[in-house]
Design a protein around this motif. Structure first.
Motif, PDB file in Angstrom:
ATOM      1  N   PRO A   1       0.828  -1.210   0.000  1.00 31.49           N
ATOM      2  CA  PRO A   1       0.000   0.000   0.000  1.00 31.49           C
ATOM      3  C   PRO A   1       0.863   1.262   0.000  1.00 31.49           C
ATOM      4  CG  PRO A   1       0.056  -0.998   2.173  1.00 31.49           C
ATOM      5  CD  PRO A   1       0.795  -1.931   1.273  1.00 31.49           C
ATOM      6  N   ALA A   2       0.266   2.363  -0.425  1.00 33.97           N
ATOM      7  CA  ALA A   2       1.001   3.641  -0.446  1.00 33.97           C
ATOM      8  C   ALA A   2       1.417   4.001   0.967  1.00 33.97           C
ATOM      9  CB  ALA A   2       0.075   4.721  -1.004  1.00 33.97           C
ATOM     10  N   SER A   3       2.625   4.599   1.124  1.00 31.83           N
ATOM     11  CA  SER A   3       2.967   5.040   2.484  1.00 31.83           C
ATOM     12  C   SER A   3       2.599   6.517   2.613  1.00 31.83           C
ATOM     13  CB  SER A   3       4.431   4.767   2.794  1.00 31.83           C
ATOM     14  OG  SER A   3       5.234   5.599   2.022  1.00 31.83           O
ATOM     15  N   ILE A   4       2.260   6.890   3.820  1.00 31.41           N
ATOM     16  CA  ILE A   4       1.764   8.249   4.050  1.00 31.41           C
ATOM     17  C   ILE A   4       2.914   9.085   4.608  1.00 31.41           C
ATOM     18  CG2 ILE A   4       0.027   9.627   5.263  1.00 31.41           C
ATOM     19  CD1 ILE A   4      -1.624   7.072   5.640  1.00 31.41           C
ATOM     20  N   SER A   5       3.213  10.222   3.993  1.00 31.78           N
ATOM     21  CA  SER A   5       4.330  11.012   4.513  1.00 31.78           C
ATOM     22  C   SER A   5       3.871  11.987   5.596  1.00 31.78           C
ATOM     23  CB  SER A   5       5.049  11.751   3.387  1.00 31.78           C
ATOM     24  OG  SER A   5       4.132  12.545   2.702  1.00 31.78           O
ATOM     25  N   GLU A   6       2.631  12.466   5.489  1.00 21.26           N
ATOM     26  CA  GLU A   6       2.155  13.422   6.493  1.00 21.26           C
ATOM     27  C   GLU A   6       0.676  13.214   6.788  1.00 21.26           C
ATOM     28  OE1 GLU A   6       4.067  17.834   6.930  1.00 21.26           O
ATOM     29  OE2 GLU A   6       2.658  17.499   5.321  1.00 21.26           O
ATOM     30  N   LEU A   7       0.348  13.314   8.058  1.00 23.09           N
ATOM     31  CA  LEU A   7      -1.043  13.168   8.499  1.00 23.09           C
ATOM     32  C   LEU A   7      -1.331  14.233   9.537  1.00 23.09           C
ATOM     33  CD1 LEU A   7      -1.358   9.394   9.512  1.00 23.09           C
ATOM     34  CD2 LEU A   7      -2.714  10.540   7.779  1.00 23.09           C
ATOM     35  N   THR A   8      -2.593  14.613   9.683  1.00 19.73           N
ATOM     36  CA  THR A   8      -2.895  15.520  10.804  1.00 19.73           C
ATOM     37  C   THR A   8      -3.222  14.680  12.047  1.00 19.73           C
ATOM     38  OG1 THR A   8      -5.255  15.603  10.368  1.00 19.73           O
ATOM     39  CG2 THR A   8      -3.883  17.228   9.215  1.00 19.73           C
ATOM     40  N   TYR A   9      -3.187  15.333  13.202  1.00 18.50           N
ATOM     41  CA  TYR A   9      -3.525  14.622  14.446  1.00 18.50           C
ATOM     42  C   TYR A   9      -4.917  14.000  14.326  1.00 18.50           C
ATOM     43  CZ  TYR A   9       0.137  17.497  16.689  1.00 18.50           C
ATOM     44  OH  TYR A   9       1.310  18.105  17.031  1.00 18.50           O
TER      45      TYR A   9
ATOM     46  N   GLN B   1     -17.042  -9.650   5.306  1.00 22.74           N
ATOM     47  CA  GLN B   1     -16.820  -8.867   4.085  1.00 22.74           C
ATOM     48  C   GLN B   1     -15.812  -7.741   4.305  1.00 22.74           C
ATOM     49  OE1 GLN B   1     -20.929  -7.935   2.898  1.00 22.74           O
ATOM     50  NE2 GLN B   1     -20.550  -9.395   1.243  1.00 22.74           N
ATOM     51  N   GLU B   2     -15.201  -7.752   5.494  1.00 20.48           N
ATOM     52  CA  GLU B   2     -14.292  -6.637   5.840  1.00 20.48           C
ATOM     53  C   GLU B   2     -13.130  -6.498   4.850  1.00 20.48           C
ATOM     54  OE1 GLU B   2     -12.955  -6.518  10.024  1.00 20.48           O
ATOM     55  OE2 GLU B   2     -10.994  -5.972   9.232  1.00 20.48           O
ATOM     56  N   LYS B   3     -12.461  -7.603   4.590  1.00 20.61           N
ATOM     57  CA  LYS B   3     -11.280  -7.534   3.713  1.00 20.61           C
ATOM     58  C   LYS B   3     -11.663  -7.110   2.306  1.00 20.61           C
ATOM     59  CE  LYS B   3      -8.151 -10.542   6.073  1.00 20.61           C
ATOM     60  NZ  LYS B   3      -7.791 -11.882   6.362  1.00 20.61           N
ATOM     61  N   ALA B   4     -12.755  -7.689   1.805  1.00 22.44           N
ATOM     62  CA  ALA B   4     -13.198  -7.336   0.450  1.00 22.44           C
ATOM     63  C   ALA B   4     -13.546  -5.850   0.390  1.00 22.44           C
ATOM     64  CB  ALA B   4     -14.398  -8.189   0.073  1.00 22.44           C
ATOM     65  N   ALA B   5     -14.118  -5.338   1.475  1.00 21.92           N
ATOM     66  CA  ALA B   5     -14.493  -3.914   1.499  1.00 21.92           C
ATOM     67  C   ALA B   5     -13.244  -3.035   1.444  1.00 21.92           C
ATOM     68  CB  ALA B   5     -15.311  -3.619   2.763  1.00 21.92           C
ATOM     69  N   ILE B   6     -12.219  -3.408   2.197  1.00 23.33           N
ATOM     70  CA  ILE B   6     -10.983  -2.599   2.182  1.00 23.33           C
ATOM     71  C   ILE B   6     -10.382  -2.603   0.780  1.00 23.33           C
ATOM     72  CG2 ILE B   6      -8.630  -2.425   3.094  1.00 23.33           C
ATOM     73  CD1 ILE B   6      -9.691  -3.667   5.673  1.00 23.33           C
ATOM     74  N   LYS B   7     -10.367  -3.770   0.158  1.00 24.13           N
ATOM     75  CA  LYS B   7      -9.787  -3.878  -1.186  1.00 24.13           C
ATOM     76  C   LYS B   7     -10.563  -2.996  -2.168  1.00 24.13           C
ATOM     77  CE  LYS B   7      -7.727  -8.399  -0.733  1.00 24.13           C
ATOM     78  NZ  LYS B   7      -7.923  -9.809  -0.778  1.00 24.13           N
ATOM     79  N   ALA B   8     -11.890  -3.063  -2.081  1.00 24.22           N
ATOM     80  CA  ALA B   8     -12.713  -2.279  -3.024  1.00 24.22           C
ATOM     81  C   ALA B   8     -12.480  -0.785  -2.810  1.00 24.22           C
ATOM     82  CB  ALA B   8     -14.185  -2.631  -2.808  1.00 24.22           C
ATOM     83  N   LEU B   9     -12.402  -0.363  -1.547  1.00 25.35           N
ATOM     84  CA  LEU B   9     -12.220   1.076  -1.269  1.00 25.35           C
ATOM     85  C   LEU B   9     -10.813   1.527  -1.658  1.00 25.35           C
ATOM     86  CD1 LEU B   9     -14.080   1.236   2.161  1.00 25.35           C
ATOM     87  CD2 LEU B   9     -14.821   2.282   0.022  1.00 25.35           C
ATOM     88  N   TYR B  10      -9.842   0.672  -1.407  1.00 16.21           N
ATOM     89  CA  TYR B  10      -8.467   1.046  -1.754  1.00 16.21           C
ATOM     90  C   TYR B  10      -8.353   1.256  -3.262  1.00 16.21           C
ATOM     91  CZ  TYR B  10      -3.426   1.330  -1.748  1.00 16.21           C
ATOM     92  OH  TYR B  10      -2.140   1.788  -1.897  1.00 16.21           O
ATOM     93  N   GLN B  11      -8.974   0.345  -3.987  1.00 12.73           N
ATOM     94  CA  GLN B  11      -8.935   0.459  -5.445  1.00 12.73           C
ATOM     95  C   GLN B  11      -9.595   1.771  -5.890  1.00 12.73           C
ATOM     96  OE1 GLN B  11     -10.957  -2.707  -7.402  1.00 12.73           O
ATOM     97  NE2 GLN B  11      -9.210  -3.092  -8.746  1.00 12.73           N
ATOM     98  N   ALA B  12     -10.724   2.089  -5.269  1.00  7.96           N
ATOM     99  CA  ALA B  12     -11.462   3.295  -5.689  1.00  7.96           C
ATOM    100  C   ALA B  12     -10.675   4.576  -5.399  1.00  7.96           C
ATOM    101  CB  ALA B  12     -12.813   3.325  -4.974  1.00  7.96           C
ATOM    102  N   PHE B  13      -9.935   4.624  -4.289  1.00  8.08           N
ATOM    103  CA  PHE B  13      -9.292   5.896  -3.922  1.00  8.08           C
ATOM    104  C   PHE B  13      -7.793   5.956  -4.206  1.00  8.08           C
ATOM    105  CE2 PHE B  13     -13.182   6.002  -1.402  1.00  8.08           C
ATOM    106  CZ  PHE B  13     -13.641   7.262  -1.764  1.00  8.08           C
ATOM    107  N   PHE B  14      -7.164   4.811  -4.378  1.00  5.87           N
ATOM    108  CA  PHE B  14      -5.704   4.865  -4.557  1.00  5.87           C
ATOM    109  C   PHE B  14      -5.239   4.272  -5.882  1.00  5.87           C
ATOM    110  CE2 PHE B  14      -6.375   5.261  -0.058  1.00  5.87           C
ATOM    111  CZ  PHE B  14      -5.468   6.248   0.307  1.00  5.87           C
ATOM    112  N   GLU B  15      -6.103   3.548  -6.543  1.00  7.24           N
ATOM    113  CA  GLU B  15      -5.641   2.911  -7.785  1.00  7.24           C
ATOM    114  C   GLU B  15      -6.453   3.331  -9.002  1.00  7.24           C
ATOM    115  OE1 GLU B  15      -3.819  -1.178  -5.801  1.00  7.24           O
ATOM    116  OE2 GLU B  15      -5.845  -1.230  -6.629  1.00  7.24           O
ATOM    117  N   ALA B  16      -7.497   4.125  -8.756  1.00 11.78           N
ATOM    118  CA  ALA B  16      -8.381   4.460  -9.886  1.00 11.78           C
ATOM    119  C   ALA B  16      -7.699   5.447 -10.837  1.00 11.78           C
ATOM    120  CB  ALA B  16      -9.674   5.041  -9.352  1.00 11.78           C
TER     121      ALA B  16
END
Ligand code: ASP
Length: 450
Positions: free
Chosen positions: A235-243, A435-450
């Motif tokens: 997965p993508a690594s995050i360089s900065e996040l807010t509190y 369905q937790e894992k499938a949900a994470i995969k679907a969301l990851y694809q929609a926001f990080f791979e689309a």
């Protein structure tokens, strides 16, 4: 000056401790070093904290504790031997571990905490000695002397606000201070721990108390990933996040950082960075008050299972003044904490963590609610997971929830419940746990791979 905290995996062996020494030595501003107890050397190993729990149980049950004591002492001894520590620190550690089995059992509500805290406390002594023998002017300091004075709540200590002033005096000490994580001392002098994994909290308390320029939290990963690497391949690594973003992610399963550890640094505006002891050159993930928005509305996707929903419906519920209060009052009386409360016009769901429920408690909830509120239907729904998409930039984007819901629909996942707080930092979907894992995969694809 910086506060630097090392987790158990960074302190598990002489090899790891050598890296730790180099990291501290390479930057003289790393003045406050907070340490965990030695963690696992490999997957089959036992964490010292867990060995202390076994020791506590044996002692409390009146069993022979010699084997427990010997294992724990030998664990520290082997680290000392490998590091070639020559000072008398092992005599002190050994006596301290044995002395636990002389503490009073009856009426001692802090006994368990005293056992648990010994892992961190003795490791701090060992590390201070190791540093001193290897070119760092170091000093062990007990949380009581560091001013970490806490509420008398075993396993759930909270810092007393008056402590900050005392902690600030640490700035006046010249040495590099090695402070055990995970526990404080009550006003009456009892050892009282934070919740499990609580050394992160100590680091944060010290960072806030001394007004550090940075709180560096060293662990065994290069920072925080946008989703669980066990589920998403690289997965993508995050360089900065807010509190705020970190708080949401930590709540829903991003266990790199204890979720209570953010508050002290957040209040004191001390930035935090998660770094890797095994790869200290990597910049890691910075957690700050305000970050550069990257344009993507979602920075991370977190999930946590083991939730239960209490589903209540009653026709014309919305007209009944005090309905919600009565529900929550009943839960409060039974000592149940609730996590979320999505509502409809005639129904209300209270989401809680499974671990706070027993068959007996569930029966009492049903009985009390039925008698007091006469609902039309009332039942517990088990095996639910929450999935959160998190990002401060979300409120600037239209259609984030639509995109997520669409991705879940395409993957054939039913959304059991959906909720978004007013701060719009996250959207939470509740799905069946299978369905937790499938949900994470679907969301990851929609926001990080689309
Ligand atoms: N050693 C403690 C635990 O295992 C605290 C910590 O590591 O942060 O929970």
């Amino acid at each position: 000056m910086k506060v630097i905290k090392f987790g158990g995996s960074s302190l598990a062996s002489a090899e790891q401790l050598t890296k730790v020494r180099n990291i501290v030595k390479n930057d003289p501003t790393r003045k406050f070093v907070v340490v965990s107890a030695p963690g696992k050397r490999d997957t089959h190993d036992i964490k010292v904290t867990d060995a202390l729990i076994a020791y506590y149980k044996a002692y409390k049950n009146g069993n022979d504790v010699a084997e427990n004591q010997n294992w724990i002492i030998a664990r520290y001894q082997s680290i000392c031997d490998e590091l070639g520590i020559t000072g008398p620190v092992m005599t002190n550690i050994s006596a301290d571990i044995k002395a636990l089995a002389t503490l009073p059992i009856q009426g001692n509500k802090f006994l368990y905490d005293a056992f648990l805290a010994a892992g961190e406390n003795n490791n701090a002594k060992l590390i201070a000695e190791y540093f001193s023998e290897n070119g760092i002017n170091a000093k062990y300091i007990h949380p009581q002397d560091a001013g970490i004075i806490v509420t008398p709540e075993p396993g759930n200590a909270r810092l007393l606000p008056s402590s900050n002033e005392k902690i600030n005096y640490l700035n006046e000490l010249e040495e590099t201070l090695v402070i055990p994580g995970f526990f404080g001392v009550t006003e009456k002098g009892d050892i009282c721990t934070f919740s499990r994994g609580g050394s992160d909290i100590t680091g944060s308390i010290i960072a806030a108390g001394v007004h550090a320029e940075l709180y560096e939290n060293f662990t065994d990963v290069d920072g925080i990933f946008a989703a669980h690497p066990g589920i998403i391949n690289q997965p993508a690594s995050i360089s900065e996040l807010t509190y705020k973003e970190m708080r949401e992610l930590a709540y829903a399963g991003f266990s790199v950082l204890h979720d209570e550890a953010l508050l002290p640094v957040y209040r004191a505006s001390v930035p935090l960075v998660i770094k890797n002891t095994n790869n200290p050159e990597h910049p890691g993930t910075r957690i700050v008050a305000k970050r550069n928005l990257t344009g993507s509305p979602v920075v991370g996707i977190a999930a946590d299972g083991d939730f239960t929903s209490l589903n209540i419906s009653k026709y014309l519920m919305n007209r009944e003044i005090g309905f919600g209060r009565k529900v929550l009052h009943i839960l409060e009386n039974l000592g149940i904490r609730f996590e979320h409360m999505p509502t409809g016009i005639d129904d209300m769901s209270v989401i809680m963590r499974n671990r706070y429920l027993t068959k007996q408690i569930e029966r009492s909830v049903i009985q009390n609610l039925t008698e007091t509120l006469e609902p039309d239907t009332l039942h517990f729904e088990k095996n639910l997971s929450i999935i959160m998409i998190v990002g401060e930039d979300m409120n600037e984007h239209i259609g984030v929830t639509a995109r997520a819901a669409n991705a879940l629909a395409k993957a054939g996942i039913n959304i059991e419940m959906l909720s978004q707080g007013s701060s719009e930092v996250s959207v939470m979907f509740i799905v069946k746990s299978d369905q937790e894992k499938a949900a994470i995969k679907a969301l990851y694809q929609a926001f990080f791979e689309a």
